[in-house]
Scaffold this motif. Structure first.
Motif, PDB file in Angstrom:
ATOM      1  N   PRO A   4       2.597 -42.135  79.561  1.00  0.00           N
ATOM      2  CA  PRO A   4       3.285 -42.600  78.359  1.00  0.00           C
ATOM      3  C   PRO A   4       2.778 -43.969  77.922  1.00  0.00           C
ATOM      4  CG  PRO A   4       4.843 -41.786  80.003  1.00  0.00           C
ATOM      5  CD  PRO A   4       3.503 -41.862  80.661  1.00  0.00           C
ATOM      6  N   TYR A   6       3.857 -47.288  76.909  1.00  0.00           N
ATOM      7  CA  TYR A   6       5.120 -48.015  77.013  1.00  0.00           C
ATOM      8  C   TYR A   6       5.332 -48.965  75.840  1.00  0.00           C
ATOM      9  CZ  TYR A   6       5.114 -45.994  81.608  1.00  0.00           C
ATOM     10  OH  TYR A   6       5.093 -45.093  82.630  1.00  0.00           O
ATOM     11  N   GLY A   9       6.918 -46.997  73.262  1.00  0.00           N
ATOM     12  CA  GLY A   9       8.286 -46.681  73.650  1.00  0.00           C
ATOM     13  C   GLY A   9       9.249 -47.819  73.384  1.00  0.00           C
ATOM     14  N   ARG A 130      10.973 -45.078  79.563  1.00  0.00           N
ATOM     15  CA  ARG A 130       9.934 -45.049  78.546  1.00  0.00           C
ATOM     16  C   ARG A 130      10.055 -46.217  77.567  1.00  0.00           C
ATOM     17  NH1 ARG A 130      10.372 -38.607  78.327  1.00  0.00           N
ATOM     18  NH2 ARG A 130       8.459 -38.106  79.474  1.00  0.00           N
ATOM     19  N   ILE A 167       5.987 -39.912  84.606  1.00  0.00           N
ATOM     20  CA  ILE A 167       5.460 -41.277  84.536  1.00  0.00           C
ATOM     21  C   ILE A 167       4.467 -41.458  85.672  1.00  0.00           C
ATOM     22  CG2 ILE A 167       6.010 -43.737  84.620  1.00  0.00           C
ATOM     23  CD1 ILE A 167       8.692 -43.160  83.441  1.00  0.00           C
TER      24      ILE A 167
END
Length: 421
Positions: A4, A6, A9, A130, A167
């Protein structure tokens, strides 16, 4: 699966409103202050900085007051049969993960980022993770191994698999021991909660003795104690071990359906949990006069208890206290007569939200608990066990360690309580 992003996010979390991030009108419950919150968060974050951990994850334990304690310690969310997880970053607002999460807007004053677990605690925890950055690439987890009373750990495989699969590229670090070291020292506010719990425990024993007589059902006596615990404001469930007989042996997890008989002695562990803080008393009581040998054993038990409690001071190693209990019993036990051959062993375990160290209960005791050094703020039930052949008796009170020694939090009599009718 790609890792992901971040940074994206974080930006999305700032733009997307969280319907749970708002204050509620609190219901009437026992609460800790915001100063207590900052004390706890500061201690835990200091430990996280030392371990170079960016975020702490507390998995949901079974709906049990022992294994859900660490999440509640950080968030003030929990109680009853609630199953709670927490995501606690080294800086910024922590998130609570629970079912029917709206109820917690009204039942705690510490956290406002509440995530609905639904049927997946892992997915809800991911929604918070996230939003965070991980410059050290390290996430701590409470309960991977060697949790108090759960040496195999309490972190569920499915929950952890969800996080580690989604993750990637991070190191997942066990933070169980660090959390244990923070929680073992209680604040003045925590000790006040435990003292209130002991007030309830003492009242429960008084109530049980008040209805005790021959031909009353065992479960009626127990139920009277539990009724008192509930009426005085304790949370449930709480741990209650109980047995009554002419020569009681192993305690049971609940009362029997037998009729009480004259001469029965009751051996028990009765707990109450004011605001979730579990204190325990171990108070023998009897339906009329028990076997006279129990009176003799009780006098030895109390003499050992009082003499060794005076040795519970900051700086004392637990192993030294263990040795002192055995040595004191040897010195006080007569070499002839009915008590000849009696022995006493230490039993003590931490009191608080649940799964509190230390735990010294004979076989299976962790070596590192024996090597601990007593410190101010420790709270534990102190209940040495005295045995002679097939007879045994224990008396215990929850105590708090001060700068100068240990003090009792309860006020039960140091004797076998006798019911007369």
């Amino acid at each position: 699966m790609p890792q992901p992003d971040y940074d994206i996010g974080v930006q999305e979390s700032l733009e997307r409103p969280n319907v749970y991030r708002r204050a509620g009108n609190l219901q009437a419950y026992p609460y800790f202050s915001l100063e207590e919150r900052e004390r706890r968060w500061g201690l835990v974050r200091d430990a996280m900085y030392a371990a170079e951990i960016d975020c702490l994850v507390v998995p949901p334990g079974p709906a049990d007051t022992w294994w859900g304690a660490s999440a509640r310690y950080l968030t003030h969310v929990g109680g009853g049969d609630a199953e709670v997880a927490a995501v606690f970053p080294v800086a910024g607002e922590p998130a609570v993960v629970a079912r029917q999460v709206e109820r917690w807007l009204l039942a705690q004053p510490w956290c406002t980022d509440l995530r609905e677990a639904g049927r997946s605690y892992g997915a809800a925890a991911l929604s918070k993770l996230r939003e965070l950055r991980f410059p050290n690439r390290r996430i701590g987890v409470v309960g991977l191994r060697d949790y108090v009373r759960a040496p195999e750990g309490t972190a569920g495989y499915g929950f952890m698999k969800t996080l580690t699969t989604e993750i990637r590229g991070l190191e997942w670090i066990d933070f169980t021991r660090e959390m244990e070291e923070v929680r073992i020292v209680k604040s003045a506010e925590e000790i006040a909660f435990l003292e209130k719990s002991m007030e309830i425990v003492n009242a429960a024993y008084d109530a049980a003795v008040s209805v005790l007589r021959p031909r009353v059902k065992d479960y009626y006596v127990w139920g009277t104690a539990v009724e008192t615990i509930c009426r005085m404001g304790s949370e449930i469930p709480v741990h209650q071990h109980w047995i009554g007989d002419h020569r009681p042996r192993l305690t049971l997890t609940r009362p029997t359906f037998r009729d009480v008989q004259e001469g029965w002695l009751f051996i028990s562990e009765v707990e109450a949990a004011w605001g979730g803080y579990h204190a325990q008393g171990d108070q023998p009581f009897a339906c009329g006069e028990p076997d006279p040998l129990y009176r003799d054993l009780m006098r030895l038990e109390i003499d050992v208890w009082n003499e060794t409690l005076r040795q519970v001071k900051p700086g004392v190693v637990v192993r030294e206290l263990q040795d002192a209990v055995a040595a004191t019993a040897r010195r006080l036990t007569p070499s002839t007569g009915r008590l000849a051959g009696a022995a006493c062993s230490i039993v003590m375990h931490g009191r608080g939200l649940g799964s509190d160290a230390p735990i010294i209960t004979g076989p299976g005791t962790r070596e590192r608990d024996l090597e601990r050094v007593v410190a101010p703020g420790w709270c534990f039930v102190y209940k040495p066990l005295t045995r002679l052949g097939g007879y045994h008796i224990s008396w215990g009170d929850t105590v708090a360690v001060t700068e100068t020694g240990a003090r009792r939090l309860g006020n039960a009599p140091q004797e076998i309580m006798i019911a007369r009718w």
